[in-house]
Design a protein around this motif. Structure first.
Motif, mmCIF file in Angstrom:
data_model
loop_
_atom_site.group_PDB
_atom_site.id
_atom_site.type_symbol
_atom_site.label_atom_id
_atom_site.label_comp_id
_atom_site.label_asym_id
_atom_site.label_seq_id
_atom_site.Cartn_x
_atom_site.Cartn_y
_atom_site.Cartn_z
ATOM 1 N N ASP A 72 0.840 -1.133 -0.028
ATOM 2 C CA ASP A 72 0.108 -0.070 0.020
ATOM 3 C C ASP A 72 0.893 1.428 0.056
ATOM 4 O O ASP A 72 0.473 2.225 -0.398
ATOM 5 C CB ASP A 72 -0.644 0.127 1.130
ATOM 6 N N ALA A 73 2.160 1.127 0.555
ATOM 7 C CA ALA A 73 3.119 2.222 0.567
ATOM 8 C C ALA A 73 4.351 1.785 0.560
ATOM 9 O O ALA A 73 4.660 0.710 1.000
ATOM 10 C CB ALA A 73 2.759 3.171 1.651
ATOM 11 N N TRP A 74 5.279 2.597 -0.040
ATOM 12 C CA TRP A 74 6.603 2.462 0.058
ATOM 13 C C TRP A 74 7.235 3.584 0.854
ATOM 14 O O TRP A 74 7.122 4.686 0.667
ATOM 15 C CB TRP A 74 7.264 2.360 -1.430
ATOM 16 N N MET A 75 7.923 3.134 1.764
ATOM 17 C CA MET A 75 8.776 4.354 2.375
ATOM 18 C C MET A 75 10.165 4.203 2.379
ATOM 19 O O MET A 75 10.890 3.222 2.475
ATOM 20 C CB MET A 75 8.391 3.949 4.186
ATOM 21 N N GLY A 147 -4.237 -4.828 7.998
ATOM 22 C CA GLY A 147 -4.204 -5.298 6.820
ATOM 23 C C GLY A 147 -3.622 -4.609 5.799
ATOM 24 O O GLY A 147 -3.026 -5.396 4.846
ATOM 25 N N SER A 148 -3.019 -3.524 6.086
ATOM 26 C CA SER A 148 -2.179 -2.427 5.245
ATOM 27 C C SER A 148 -0.798 -3.091 5.106
ATOM 28 O O SER A 148 -0.444 -3.947 6.157
ATOM 29 C CB SER A 148 -2.169 -1.161 5.658
ATOM 30 N N GLN A 149 -0.121 -2.964 4.075
ATOM 31 C CA GLN A 149 1.322 -3.344 3.820
ATOM 32 C C GLN A 149 2.098 -2.257 3.397
ATOM 33 O O GLN A 149 1.978 -1.649 2.489
ATOM 34 C CB GLN A 149 1.446 -4.499 2.990
ATOM 35 N N VAL A 150 3.432 -2.106 4.234
ATOM 36 C CA VAL A 150 4.339 -0.913 3.953
ATOM 37 C C VAL A 150 5.612 -1.587 3.627
ATOM 38 O O VAL A 150 6.211 -2.507 4.497
ATOM 39 C CB VAL A 150 4.258 -0.214 5.167
ATOM 40 N N LEU A 151 6.277 -1.093 2.544
ATOM 41 C CA LEU A 151 7.652 -1.596 2.212
ATOM 42 C C LEU A 151 8.560 -0.506 2.661
ATOM 43 O O LEU A 151 8.627 0.708 2.112
ATOM 44 C CB LEU A 151 7.728 -1.766 0.776
ATOM 45 N N PHE A 152 9.474 -0.846 3.503
ATOM 46 C CA PHE A 152 10.552 0.269 3.932
ATOM 47 C C PHE A 152 11.734 -0.137 3.134
ATOM 48 O O PHE A 152 12.421 -1.295 3.229
ATOM 49 C CB PHE A 152 10.848 -0.073 5.493
ATOM 50 N N GLY A 176 -1.567 -2.485 13.398
ATOM 51 C CA GLY A 176 -2.074 -3.602 12.927
ATOM 52 C C GLY A 176 -1.667 -3.710 11.587
ATOM 53 O O GLY A 176 -2.308 -4.766 10.875
ATOM 54 N N ALA A 177 -0.795 -2.992 10.834
ATOM 55 C CA ALA A 177 -0.344 -3.224 9.659
ATOM 56 C C ALA A 177 0.811 -4.217 9.557
ATOM 57 O O ALA A 177 1.576 -4.346 10.467
ATOM 58 C CB ALA A 177 -0.234 -1.907 8.730
ATOM 59 N N GLY A 178 1.189 -4.627 8.515
ATOM 60 C CA GLY A 178 2.191 -5.556 8.186
ATOM 61 C C GLY A 178 3.417 -4.650 7.523
ATOM 62 O O GLY A 178 2.985 -3.633 6.860
ATOM 63 N N TYR A 179 4.615 -4.866 7.660
ATOM 64 C CA TYR A 179 5.569 -4.611 6.936
ATOM 65 C C TYR A 179 6.807 -5.236 6.375
ATOM 66 O O TYR A 179 6.823 -6.365 6.999
ATOM 67 C CB TYR A 179 5.983 -3.294 7.575
ATOM 68 N N GLU A 180 7.664 -5.066 5.470
ATOM 69 C CA GLU A 180 8.717 -5.526 5.108
ATOM 70 C C GLU A 180 9.991 -4.671 4.849
ATOM 71 O O GLU A 180 9.549 -3.670 4.269
ATOM 72 C CB GLU A 180 8.136 -6.403 3.709
ATOM 73 N N THR A 181 10.987 -5.011 5.111
ATOM 74 C CA THR A 181 12.167 -4.283 4.837
ATOM 75 C C THR A 181 12.940 -4.652 3.736
ATOM 76 O O THR A 181 13.300 -5.885 3.560
ATOM 77 C CB THR A 181 13.028 -4.190 6.237
ATOM 78 N N LEU A 182 13.452 -3.811 2.910
ATOM 79 C CA LEU A 182 14.331 -3.990 1.695
ATOM 80 C C LEU A 182 15.558 -3.380 1.507
ATOM 81 O O LEU A 182 15.506 -1.896 1.633
ATOM 82 C CB LEU A 182 13.476 -3.883 0.455
ATOM 83 N N VAL A 183 16.674 -3.817 1.719
ATOM 84 C CA VAL A 183 17.771 -3.009 1.472
ATOM 85 C C VAL A 183 18.255 -3.165 0.105
ATOM 86 O O VAL A 183 18.216 -4.169 -0.532
ATOM 87 C CB VAL A 183 19.023 -3.919 2.250
ATOM 88 N N THR A 184 18.274 -1.972 -0.380
ATOM 89 C CA THR A 184 18.788 -1.784 -1.938
ATOM 90 C C THR A 184 20.298 -1.452 -1.993
ATOM 91 O O THR A 184 20.896 -1.236 -3.282
ATOM 92 C CB THR A 184 17.971 -0.733 -2.537
ATOM 93 N N TYR A 185 21.202 -1.066 -1.043
ATOM 94 C CA TYR A 185 22.431 -0.682 -1.273
ATOM 95 C C TYR A 185 23.226 -1.000 -0.004
ATOM 96 O O TYR A 185 22.536 -1.075 1.252
ATOM 97 C CB TYR A 185 22.507 0.928 -1.771
ATOM 98 N N ARG A 186 24.648 -0.728 0.215
ATOM 99 C CA ARG A 186 25.293 -0.702 1.333
ATOM 100 C C ARG A 186 25.850 0.634 1.723
ATOM 101 O O ARG A 186 26.325 1.194 0.487
ATOM 102 C CB ARG A 186 26.424 -1.919 1.083
#
Length: 272
Positions: A72-75, A147-152, A176-186
Motif C-alpha cells: 500500500d505504501a513504499w517508505m 491489513g495494510s502493507q508497507v515496504l521500507f 495492525g499493519a504489516g511491513y517488510e524491509t528491503l535493503v537496496t544498497y550498502r
C-alpha cells in the motif's frame, strides 16, 4: 563553556571565520548540496563520510521489486534508497504504484526525479521543525490500518544487513499493519585519498564547519581518524540525535539545525 554548545564570540575577541563548510553526505547528495550552498555564497566542499556501494547479492532485491505493487505504501529512508530501488524496476514506470513516503526534501526530490508525481508523495511540510520518522508519521498515520502493507526501502551495513532506526516500523506494526524491509544498497566507510585525509585532519581546528546529516557519518569519521582531537572542531547537525553523536565524538562546538535549506544556511552563517 560546556562541550556541545555554540559560543557567541561577542566580547571574546575576533571571530574565527571558517575557511569552508565540509559536506559529509554520500557523494551524489553531497555534490547537490555543495552546488546549492555555493549559490548562496558559501565556500562548500564535498568530503563524503559514507560511501554507497551495490549489494553483493541482489536476489532478495529482485524478488521484492517484482511484487512491489502489492504494498500500500513504499517508505524511503534516503535519496539513495529511491535511486537504487527504481533503477532496477524495468518496465514499471515510477509514475504508477503505491504511495511513496519520505522523511525529508532530499528524499522527496529523488522521488520526483524518478518520475513519481507529487500526488503520490507524502513528506513533512517545508515548515516542519524536523525531517524525521516522527514528523512523517503525523502525515501518513491515517493511511495505515489493519491489513495494510508497507515496504521500507533502506540501506544496509557492509554485509548488506538492514541498519537504522525502526521507530516508524513499530508504529506501523502497532496500528495492525504489516511491513517488510528491503535493503537496496550498502553504506560503508569512505576510502579517502591522502589529500582528503589531510583535509579532514586540518579541519579539526582550522575553523572549517562540518555539516553532519547522519550519525553514521560521525562514526565513520572516528573510525577513519581514530586519534584526532575534535575539541576545537565546529559542526552543524541536522537533527538533535546527530548533534548528540557529534558531542559524544568530542566536537567542541556543535550547533543543531533544521535540515530545511534556508535554516541550514542561517546556521552556517551564524558560525561566520
Amino acid at each position: 563553556m560546556r562541550k556541545g554548545t555554540h559560543r557567541s564570540s561577542r566580547g571574546e575577541g575576533a571571530r574565527v571565520t571558517p575557511r569552508r563548510v565540509l559536506v559529509t553526505r554520500p557523494l551524489r547528495e553531497a555534490q547537490r548540496w555543495v552546488e546549492a550552498l555555493r549559490q548562496r555564497g558559501i565556500d562548500a566542499l564535498a568530503l563524503p563520510l559514507i560511501a554507497i556501494e551495490p549489494l553483493t547479492d541482489e536476489h532478495t532485491l529482485r524478488d521484492v521489486r517484482a511484487r512491489a505493487d502489492r504494498f500500500d505504501a513504499w517508505m524511503f529512508v534516503s535519496a539513495a534508497a529511491v535511486e537504487h530501488f527504481f533503477e532496477g524496476m524495468q518496465g514499471a514506470p515510477a509514475s504508477q504504484g503505491p504511495r511513496c513516503w519520505g522523511t525529508g526534501p532530499g528524499t522527496a526530490g529523488a522521488l520526483r526525479r524518478a518520475g513519481v508525481p507529487d500526488s503520490r508523495i507524502d513528506e513533512p511540510g517545508p515548515d516542519a521543525q524536523q525531517f524525521d520518522s516522527e514528523a512523517l508519521w503525523q502525515i501518513v498515520q491515517t493511511q495505515v490500518r489493519p491489513g495494510s502493507q508497507v515496504l521500507f526501502v533502506r540501506g544496509g551495513d557492509a554485509q548488506g544487513l538492514p541498519e537504522g532506526r525502526d521507530w516508524l516500523a513499530r508504529q506501523v506494526s502497532g496500528a495492525g499493519a504489516g511491513y517488510e524491509t528491503l535493503v537496496t544498497y550498502r553504506r560503508v566507510a569512505p576510502a579517502w585519498s591522502a589529500q582528503e585525509r589531510s583535509l579532514a585532519e586540518a579541519a579539526a581546528g582550522d575553523g572549517s564547519v562540518w555539516l553532519f546529516s547522519s550519525s553514521q557519518a560521525i562514526a565513520n569519521l572516528r573510525e577513519v581518524l581514530p586519534g584526532v582531537d575534535w575539541s576545537g572542531a565546529r559542526a552543524i547537525a541536522t537533527h538533535p540525535r546527530i548533534a548528540q553523536s557529534a558531542q559524544a565524538a568530542g566536537f567542541g562546538h556543535v550547533l543543531p539545525s533544521s535540515a530545511q535549506f534556508d535554516a541550514l544556511v542561517a546556521s552556517i552563517e551564524s558560525f561566520q
